[in-house]
Write a protein that holds these residues in place. Structure first.
Motif, short mmCIF file in Angstrom:
data_model
loop_
_atom_site.label_atom_id
_atom_site.label_comp_id
_atom_site.label_asym_id
_atom_site.label_seq_id
_atom_site.Cartn_x
_atom_site.Cartn_y
_atom_site.Cartn_z
N ILE A 20 12.51 24.59 -31.27
CA ILE A 20 12.47 23.38 -32.10
C ILE A 20 13.89 22.87 -32.32
CG2 ILE A 20 11.90 22.51 -34.41
CD1 ILE A 20 9.57 24.47 -34.44
N GLY A 21 14.08 21.56 -32.18
CA GLY A 21 15.39 20.94 -32.34
C GLY A 21 16.21 20.89 -31.07
N LYS A 22 15.67 21.47 -30.00
CA LYS A 22 16.39 21.48 -28.73
C LYS A 22 15.82 20.42 -27.78
CE LYS A 22 17.50 26.41 -29.05
NZ LYS A 22 17.38 27.74 -28.41
N PRO A 23 16.63 19.90 -26.87
CA PRO A 23 16.15 18.85 -25.96
C PRO A 23 15.37 19.42 -24.77
CG PRO A 23 18.48 19.24 -25.59
CD PRO A 23 18.08 20.12 -26.75
N MET A 24 14.34 18.68 -24.37
CA MET A 24 13.56 19.03 -23.20
C MET A 24 13.56 17.82 -22.26
SD MET A 24 9.63 20.49 -22.94
CE MET A 24 8.91 19.03 -23.68
N ALA A 25 13.70 18.07 -20.97
CA ALA A 25 13.83 17.00 -19.99
C ALA A 25 12.57 16.89 -19.13
CB ALA A 25 15.05 17.24 -19.10
N THR A 26 12.28 15.67 -18.73
CA THR A 26 11.20 15.41 -17.76
C THR A 26 11.87 15.14 -16.42
OG1 THR A 26 9.85 14.41 -19.50
CG2 THR A 26 9.19 14.00 -17.22
N ALA A 70 0.83 -1.21 0.00
CA ALA A 70 0.00 0.00 0.00
C ALA A 70 0.87 1.26 0.00
CB ALA A 70 -0.92 -0.01 1.21
N LYS A 71 1.96 1.23 0.76
CA LYS A 71 2.87 2.38 0.78
C LYS A 71 3.52 2.58 -0.59
CE LYS A 71 4.11 2.40 5.67
NZ LYS A 71 5.18 2.21 6.65
N GLU A 72 3.80 1.49 -1.28
CA GLU A 72 4.39 1.59 -2.62
C GLU A 72 3.44 2.30 -3.56
OE1 GLU A 72 6.98 1.11 -5.80
OE2 GLU A 72 7.35 0.71 -3.67
N ILE A 73 2.14 2.00 -3.41
CA ILE A 73 1.14 2.62 -4.27
C ILE A 73 1.02 4.11 -3.99
CG2 ILE A 73 -1.34 2.69 -4.79
CD1 ILE A 73 -1.39 -0.31 -4.18
N LEU A 74 0.98 4.44 -2.70
CA LEU A 74 0.70 5.82 -2.31
C LEU A 74 1.96 6.65 -2.07
CD1 LEU A 74 -2.06 5.03 0.31
CD2 LEU A 74 -2.40 5.70 -2.05
N GLY A 75 3.09 5.97 -1.89
CA GLY A 75 4.26 6.66 -1.37
C GLY A 75 5.01 7.51 -2.36
N ALA A 76 4.67 7.45 -3.66
CA ALA A 76 5.38 8.26 -4.63
C ALA A 76 4.89 9.71 -4.50
CB ALA A 76 5.14 7.74 -6.04
N THR A 77 5.29 10.34 -3.39
CA THR A 77 4.88 11.74 -3.15
C THR A 77 5.73 12.64 -4.03
OG1 THR A 77 6.42 11.80 -1.30
CG2 THR A 77 4.14 11.29 -0.82
N ALA A 78 5.43 12.59 -5.32
CA ALA A 78 6.31 13.21 -6.29
C ALA A 78 5.58 14.22 -7.15
CB ALA A 78 6.93 12.14 -7.19
N THR A 79 6.36 15.07 -7.80
CA THR A 79 5.84 15.99 -8.80
C THR A 79 6.67 15.83 -10.07
OG1 THR A 79 7.28 17.76 -8.03
CG2 THR A 79 5.07 17.66 -7.10
N LEU A 80 6.15 16.30 -11.17
CA LEU A 80 6.86 16.27 -12.45
C LEU A 80 7.04 17.68 -12.97
CD1 LEU A 80 5.13 13.34 -14.36
CD2 LEU A 80 7.40 13.35 -13.38
N GLN A 81 8.17 17.91 -13.62
CA GLN A 81 8.42 19.19 -14.28
C GLN A 81 9.05 18.93 -15.64
OE1 GLN A 81 10.92 21.64 -11.81
NE2 GLN A 81 9.29 22.09 -10.33
N PHE A 82 8.67 19.75 -16.62
CA PHE A 82 9.32 19.74 -17.92
C PHE A 82 10.20 20.99 -18.00
CE2 PHE A 82 5.47 17.28 -18.50
CZ PHE A 82 5.93 16.17 -19.19
N ARG A 83 11.49 20.78 -18.30
CA ARG A 83 12.43 21.90 -18.40
C ARG A 83 13.30 21.74 -19.65
NH1 ARG A 83 15.07 23.67 -12.64
NH2 ARG A 83 13.26 23.37 -11.27
N MET A 84 13.77 22.87 -20.16
CA MET A 84 14.68 22.85 -21.29
C MET A 84 16.10 22.50 -20.81
SD MET A 84 12.63 23.41 -23.70
CE MET A 84 13.90 23.31 -24.96
N VAL A 85 16.82 21.76 -21.67
CA VAL A 85 18.20 21.37 -21.34
C VAL A 85 19.15 22.48 -21.79
CG1 VAL A 85 20.02 19.67 -21.75
CG2 VAL A 85 17.64 18.93 -21.56
#
Length: 620
Positions: free
Chosen positions: A365-371, A273-288
């Motif tokens: 355009i043509g530049k890398p973007m990171a997750t 259950a902790k594995e399911i709920l424990g990903a107390t995370a956020t995501l961001q997209f940023r340019m490299v």
């Protein structure tokens, strides 16, 4: 003609009862003890592993009923519950840390019932057993994140308006500090921002160390909205995560101003259950930042305006500080393959996210973007208020090149494997938590305790039902047998309707509601039968007594049941948890009891005694 239903009305009554019985049938098959296997991020369960697990369990002499691979999860049904814990321990040793092995209960419903939507009644935590968590949302982190967004918005707004500023930074516990070279630019910025963010932020002109400063802070109303939004969004996202990962019928609801209650019936593995709920995370997209020197990065040096992060393989990478997009704006994500049969993830954004993504990618355009994957993990340290301090952990999980201007839909490529694509899509679909959460209380309710509650509830229903089944024929003779048949149909229909309603869960208070409705159903029949007796005593014929008995009793039955139904609606609207469970079963029981006690018994009485039958005496 008195006491005769048209054939279509009789058929309708039979059909309604048949449907209730049909959808109550899955409950007689029970559950199979099961083991549920799912992969952690970066791995997957495939057919080769299914064969390996089958052979391994056969070698260990585990009696397996079936093994099924669905939605990237493996469900192993066992024949004996005594093998469940042993099987889990064996599979944990076999699969290692890259897979989560959890105890579960799987409905043993036949396929033909599943095809028509038949499912067993969902049991609450107090009946089925499972895990209970009380989770606390870190509101300080939510406010801090909102201030980070303020900085991004202010920078973009001032650039668009060609208002010159020297910098915009977060001042802890206060707000956002913007520095200006002269009073004119500061005044222009204050006028524009004040009109754009009216009632959201308040602005104050200050002077520090000779610099002209504009301090922006949240209003009390905006601060409250930020905290409320964080709590509600976390509830939604936790519910999505649990649903995506296959945990059946979870309960996710708020408690107080900053806490969330999560109940997972049927799950006995707290770690799972902790594995399911424990990903107390956020995501961001940023340019490299491609201008960064790899050698300098390896030594920890980054260009101004960029930050140092690391990929999953430990390789350093520089990302611009400006956040292109956060996971808050993602409304859909699917793993797929591109034209070269390489894994990718197709992303759908909301309108605001689509506009922001289009504005950034148009010129990149043509530049890398990171997750960027950001996870908050609790430490052993406490703040001044006694709450746990969270430590931030970051990892770049994907870097992809922007092929064209992106809008509300785009794709992430460059993933290492299909499993990475599937796991990333799962994380994006489920959403990123707005603020980190901490489990402050956890309880595991064993299946033995749940079974004991079920047995006691069934005993209460059975004792009440048997007592009525004995009393009614003794007092009302053959009409008592009719009432008994309606009573049994009433209980079966309650179970059938509860099984059909998505999200309806039977709890221990709900079982009390069933006991109450059984008694109320008998009350309706008693009123009808006593009315029939009175009509007979007044000299009416048998057909007239039956007709007027049902007609005259109807208003009294309707008044009492409608009053109780309104009470159950009020209980459901203002109550929570156990009170709602009681209110739901009570409301359903009232409607089914009125149907069986009035229409159901009337149908049987009409068929046996009504219509063309010439009867001089009733067995009542």
């Amino acid at each position: 003609m008195l006491n005769k239903y048209p054939w279509w009305k009789t058929l309708m009554v039979v059909l309604v009862i048949f449907i209730g019985v049909l959808y109550a049938l899955p409950n007689i098959y029970g559950d199979d003890p099961a083991i549920q296997i799912s992969a952690t991020r970066g791995h997957q369960v495939d057919l080769a592993q299914v064969k390996t697990i089958r052979d391994y369990l056969k070698k260990e002499k585990i009696d397996v009923k079936s093994v099924a691979l669905t939605q990237d999860q493996l469900l192993i049904r066992l024949r004996h519950i005594t093998d469940q814990v042993k099987t889990r321990d064996l599979l944990k040793q076999l699969l290692g840390e890259n897979y989560v092995v959890a105890l579960n209960l799987a409905p043993a419903t036949p396929e033909w019932l599943k095809m028509i939507g038949g499912q067993p009644l969902k049991l609450g935590l107090d009946l089925r057993g499972g895990v209970h968590f009380l989770m606390e949302v870190d509101m300080n982190a939510a406010v801090a994140k909102a201030r980070e967004q303020m900085v991004q918005d202010f920078r973009s707004d001032l650039r668009e308006q060609n208002i010159r500023y020297m910098g915009a930074l977060i001042q802890p516990n206060k707000g956002v500090v913007m520095r200006f070279a002269n009073a004119t630019e500061r005044s222009k910025a204050e006028d524009f921002l004040n009109s754009r963010y009216r009632n959201q932020y308040q602005f104050q002109e200050l002077q520090q160390d000779g610099a002209l400063i504009l301090l922006a802070s949240m209003t009390d109303q905006q601060l409250q909205q930020t905290r409320e939004y964080a709590l509600q969004q976390n509830i939604t996202i936790i519910r999505n995560r649990v649903n995506e990962l296959g945990v059946a019928q979870p309960v996710v609801q708020r408690q107080g101003n900053d806490q969330i209650v999560v109940e997972l019936p049927g799950i006995q593995d707290t770690a799972r259950a902790k594995e399911i709920l424990g990903a107390t995370a956020t995501l961001q997209f940023r340019m490299v930042d491609n201008n960064a020197d790899p050698t300098a990065l390896a030594q920890g040096h980054v260009p101004p305006g960029s930050e140092l992060y690391h990929r999953s393989n430990g390789q350093p990478i520089a990302l611009y500080k400006q956040v292109v997009l956060t996971g808050d704006h993602i409304v859909g994500a699917k793993s797929a393959f591109d034209q070269y049969n390489q894994p990718q993830v197709n992303i759908d954004l909301d309108s605001q996210g689509g506009s922001r993504m289009a504005a950034i990618t148009r010129t990149n355009i043509g530049k890398p973007m990171a997750t960027l994957f950001i996870e908050y993990k609790p430490t052993h340290k406490k703040d001044a208020k006694g709450k746990t301090i969270f430590q931030r952990h970051t990892e770049v999980i994907n870097v992809a090149t922007i092929q064209s201007r992106l809008g509300r839909s785009f794709r992430i490529t460059g993933l290492d494997s299909p499993s990475d694509a599937q796991n990333l899509a799962l994380l994006l679909r489920a959403g990123a938590l707005i603020a980190p959460i901490q489990i402050v209380e956890e309880r595991t309710i064993g299946p033995s305790l749940g079974q004991e509650n079920i047995n006691r509830g069934i005993e209460a229903i059975a004792v009440g039902l048997i007592a009525l089944l004995i009393f009614m024929p003794l007092y009302y003779r053959k009409f008592g047998l009719v009432a008994n048949l309606a009573l049994v149909c009433n209980v079966v229909m309650i179970i059938g309707i509860m099984s059909m309603i998505p999200g309806a869960t039977l709890t221990l208070p709900g079982m009390a509601g069933i006991v109450l409705t059984v008694g109320m159903a008998v009350d309706s029949n008693v009123l009808i039968f006593e009315r029939i007796r009175e009509e007979l005593r007044e000299g009416r014929t048998v057909q007239q007594a039956i007709y007027y008995g049902y007609s005259n009793a109807l208003s009294s039955i309707a008044d009492s049941n409608i009053t109780t139904l309104l009470t159950s609606i009020i209980l459901f609207s203002v109550g929570s948890g156990a009170v709602k469970g009681f209110a739901v079963t009570l409301a359903i029981g009232i409607m089914t009891s009125m149907f069986t006690a009035i229409i159901g018994t009337r149908t049987i009485v009409n068929l046996v005694w009504g219509g063309r039958h010439r009867i001089n005496k009733l067995s009542i």
